[in-house]
Design a protein around this motif. Sequence first.
Motif, short mmCIF file in Angstrom:
data_model
loop_
_atom_site.label_atom_id
_atom_site.label_comp_id
_atom_site.label_asym_id
_atom_site.label_seq_id
_atom_site.Cartn_x
_atom_site.Cartn_y
_atom_site.Cartn_z
N ALA A 1 0.86 -1.21 -0.07
CA ALA A 1 0.18 -0.05 -0.03
C ALA A 1 0.78 1.38 0.20
O ALA A 1 0.41 2.43 0.15
CB ALA A 1 -0.94 0.12 1.14
N HIS A 2 2.16 1.33 -0.24
CA HIS A 2 2.92 2.21 -0.37
C HIS A 2 3.30 2.59 -1.65
O HIS A 2 3.43 1.73 -2.40
CB HIS A 2 4.27 2.16 0.44
CG HIS A 2 4.61 2.27 1.94
ND1 HIS A 2 4.52 3.52 2.62
CD2 HIS A 2 3.89 1.55 2.60
CE1 HIS A 2 4.44 3.14 3.94
NE2 HIS A 2 4.03 2.04 4.05
N ALA A 3 3.08 3.78 -2.22
CA ALA A 3 3.28 4.27 -3.62
C ALA A 3 4.77 3.99 -4.05
O ALA A 3 4.94 4.06 -5.11
CB ALA A 3 2.65 5.64 -3.97
N LYS A 4 5.71 4.26 -2.94
CA LYS A 4 7.04 4.16 -3.21
C LYS A 4 7.89 3.86 -2.04
O LYS A 4 7.35 3.79 -1.07
CB LYS A 4 7.54 5.68 -3.54
CG LYS A 4 7.28 6.69 -2.59
CD LYS A 4 7.66 8.04 -2.95
CE LYS A 4 6.67 8.56 -4.00
NZ LYS A 4 6.71 10.15 -4.23
N PRO A 5 9.00 3.55 -2.25
CA PRO A 5 9.80 3.28 -1.01
C PRO A 5 10.10 4.38 -0.27
O PRO A 5 10.72 5.36 -0.55
CB PRO A 5 11.28 2.71 -1.65
CG PRO A 5 11.01 2.39 -3.12
CD PRO A 5 9.77 3.28 -3.59
N ARG A 6 9.80 4.28 1.12
CA ARG A 6 10.14 5.14 2.04
C ARG A 6 10.18 4.59 3.55
O ARG A 6 9.95 5.36 4.53
CB ARG A 6 9.04 6.19 2.15
CG ARG A 6 7.44 5.74 2.64
CD ARG A 6 6.48 6.89 2.86
NE ARG A 6 6.20 7.55 1.62
CZ ARG A 6 5.20 7.20 0.79
NH1 ARG A 6 4.32 6.09 1.25
NH2 ARG A 6 4.74 7.82 -0.22
N ILE A 7 10.70 3.58 3.74
CA ILE A 7 10.74 2.84 5.01
C ILE A 7 12.28 2.41 5.13
O ILE A 7 12.93 1.70 4.29
CB ILE A 7 9.94 1.51 4.68
CG1 ILE A 7 8.36 1.71 4.75
CG2 ILE A 7 10.27 0.50 6.27
CD1 ILE A 7 7.50 0.54 4.26
N LEU A 8 12.71 2.89 6.21
CA LEU A 8 14.08 2.56 6.67
C LEU A 8 14.00 1.20 7.39
O LEU A 8 13.03 1.00 8.21
CB LEU A 8 14.57 3.82 7.41
CG LEU A 8 14.82 5.21 6.85
CD1 LEU A 8 15.30 6.13 7.92
CD2 LEU A 8 15.94 4.97 5.83
N TYR A 9 15.15 0.56 7.55
CA TYR A 9 14.99 -0.64 8.16
C TYR A 9 16.62 -0.96 8.74
O TYR A 9 17.74 -0.44 8.17
CB TYR A 9 14.49 -1.73 7.24
CG TYR A 9 15.40 -1.89 5.77
CD1 TYR A 9 16.29 -2.85 5.83
CD2 TYR A 9 15.21 -0.92 4.80
CE1 TYR A 9 17.05 -3.08 4.79
CE2 TYR A 9 15.92 -1.14 3.64
CZ TYR A 9 16.83 -2.13 3.70
OH TYR A 9 17.76 -2.34 2.47
N HIS A 10 16.43 -2.00 9.51
CA HIS A 10 17.59 -2.69 10.14
C HIS A 10 17.60 -4.20 9.83
O HIS A 10 16.81 -4.69 10.64
CB HIS A 10 18.12 -2.32 11.40
CG HIS A 10 19.25 -3.13 12.00
ND1 HIS A 10 20.55 -2.66 12.03
CD2 HIS A 10 19.26 -4.33 12.74
CE1 HIS A 10 21.43 -3.28 12.54
NE2 HIS A 10 20.86 -4.47 12.94
#
Length: 431
Positions: free
Chosen positions: A112-121
């Motif tokens: 459901a995200h239109a684009k990548p905007r998630i930071l992760y480890h």
Amino acid sequence: MKKYDIIIVGTGVGGCFTALHLPEDKNILMVTKSILEESDSFLAQGGICVLRDENDFDSFFEDTMKAGHYKNKKESVETMINNSREIINELIDFGVDFERENGELLYTREGAHAKPRILYHKDITGQEITEKLLVQIKLRKNIEILENTTMIDIITKENSCCGVVLKNQDGIFAVYAKNIVLATGGIGGVYKNSTNFPHLTGDSLAICKKHNVKLKDVSYVQIHPTSLYSKRPGRRFLVSESVRGEGALLYDKNFERFTEELIPRDKLTQKILAQMEKDGTDFVWLDMREIKKHGIDIEKRFPNIIKRCREEGYEPTKECIPVVPAQHYFMGGVEVDSNSQTSMENLYAVGETSCNGVHGANRLASNSLLESLVFGKIAAFHIISKNEENDVEEQNIDLEKYSDLDKIFAEYKEIIFKEIEDDKIQKGAEE
């Protein structure tokens, strides 16, 4: 009588971030029902959302609203998004190690995200953030921590909260404070199949209901579409949405695709349940091997998920794994205003316990950690702004009435389910 300036019930990211934004001259008690490492914040795999740049605002806002079926409170969504970059910078200052490439932060995408905007480890983002915050908590000499301590009740005077009743190995006792923050997590422990820790049973909701503190949207319970299927009893292991975000596919019993993998969680859950019923199966298949076609090393990207799959007897680098929907997140909760304050004076709620309207009827992936941090910080700032001078007074509490804990928590569970059912009926009538 033991008194504090602030009592925070819960040691996940919401509770920790609240504590870390309070002055170090304030005497703070933090209470957790289990051990520090057993909050649902630790279990968050996928990541944490952030506004990429000013051009991303409209897209981020729309994705959050659409996922929430436009039941979200717009002002809360705006607050969360506008504060996201500052929150991320603070986390980095606290030592949180987000994935980078050539020094630049990496962003991934989820359903459901239109684009990548998630930071992760890796695939343990929640653990990374919570551990680094707890390091800072333990360095603060003004913060006392009580583990394996259960909140049984809040103490009130008229419409003001002034303390909590607690139970641990030392017995049942009362503690007092000028301000109380509820950060007790979700309600997964009252469900048979849940990705939550079983001790998270929504006690705060029942306690607040008992004291006429307003609740909101308690029927908004999110089911995560992909938990690892197992015949073992206990908590279900979440297979992060990031797995599908990186290219994993879902198959029916004949190993054929039956849906788009990155639709909102509630829609995907419906598709999976319908397919299971059609196929007469207890699960569908998830193919992580497809991720390799995108040039991603799945063992490096998802080490924790791969490890758990192998423990269950599956080799996800060579075969599909069985997944099934499970209760995951609670969008409703104790109603709070823009300052994270409940309808009772001096009582605050943050994180999954609270309902500030950010998530609407369905949470957008990876907004949970961000929301908890943003509004935990806001709660701390509002507490500071009050500049209270009045001291709290001890109340005449009959602690003997709390001796039958099994009966008390059985009643709390009944209250929670009744509220959920009543809210469903009310919302059905409104629609």
